[in-house]
Design a protein around this motif. Structure first.
Motif, mmCIF file in Angstrom:
data_model
loop_
_atom_site.group_PDB
_atom_site.id
_atom_site.type_symbol
_atom_site.label_atom_id
_atom_site.label_comp_id
_atom_site.label_asym_id
_atom_site.label_seq_id
_atom_site.Cartn_x
_atom_site.Cartn_y
_atom_site.Cartn_z
ATOM 1 N N VAL A 1 42.751 33.340 45.054
ATOM 2 C CA VAL A 1 42.628 34.614 44.831
ATOM 3 C C VAL A 1 41.024 35.180 45.522
ATOM 4 O O VAL A 1 40.817 35.900 46.190
ATOM 5 N N ASP A 2 40.013 34.175 44.823
ATOM 6 C CA ASP A 2 38.629 34.607 44.980
ATOM 7 C C ASP A 2 38.249 34.536 46.601
ATOM 8 O O ASP A 2 37.608 35.176 47.507
ATOM 9 N N ASP B 1 39.656 37.582 48.553
ATOM 10 C CA ASP B 1 38.661 38.714 48.234
ATOM 11 C C ASP B 1 37.489 38.546 49.256
ATOM 12 O O ASP B 1 36.911 39.408 49.493
ATOM 13 N N ALA B 2 37.086 37.336 48.989
ATOM 14 C CA ALA B 2 35.827 37.032 49.985
ATOM 15 C C ALA B 2 36.102 37.243 51.444
ATOM 16 O O ALA B 2 35.347 38.014 52.035
ATOM 17 N N ARG C 1 38.373 39.413 52.559
ATOM 18 C CA ARG C 1 38.309 40.742 52.689
ATOM 19 C C ARG C 1 37.020 41.648 52.658
ATOM 20 O O ARG C 1 36.608 42.486 53.590
ATOM 21 N N ARG C 2 35.930 41.090 51.898
ATOM 22 C CA ARG C 2 34.591 41.571 51.705
ATOM 23 C C ARG C 2 33.809 41.337 52.906
ATOM 24 O O ARG C 2 33.101 42.242 53.418
#
Length: 95
Positions: free
Chosen positions: A71-72, A75-76, A78-79
């Motif tokens: 998940v992290d 998210d990374a 995407r950012r």
């Protein structure tokens, strides 16, 4: 023909399950992995020292840790894409 193993004068090295788990080389800062290892060592200390039981006890926390990393990482990614897009707009070109 079956041959007997030769005795070389050294006793075979017997390593306990606790010694194996305690000897896992974890990188500094691997707090979640260290927490899992300490939990396993605590379980071993209370009598759960069968290697299969230790493996079974380790699977759950490892799956949870993997899920968090997955998940992290998503998210990374995407950012990073958002930052690259913003930088591209700032520099005058669209990606």
């Amino acid at each position: 023909m079956v041959t007997e193993p030769e005795f070389d004068g050294h006793e075979p090295m017997v390593t306990s399950t606790a010694e194996i788990v305690a000897g896992w080389p974890l990188p500094q800062g691997a707090y979640l992995a260290d927490t899992i290892r300490r939990g396993l060592l605590a379980s071993i200390g209370t009598g759960y020292d069968d290697p299969q039981v230790v493996a079974d006890l380790a699977v759950g926390p490892l799956v949870i840790a993997l899920a968090r990393m997955e998940v992290d990482l998503a998210d990374a990614r995407r950012r990073i894409e958002e930052l690259e897009h913003t930088l591209g707009l700032r520099n005058g070109h669209e990606r």
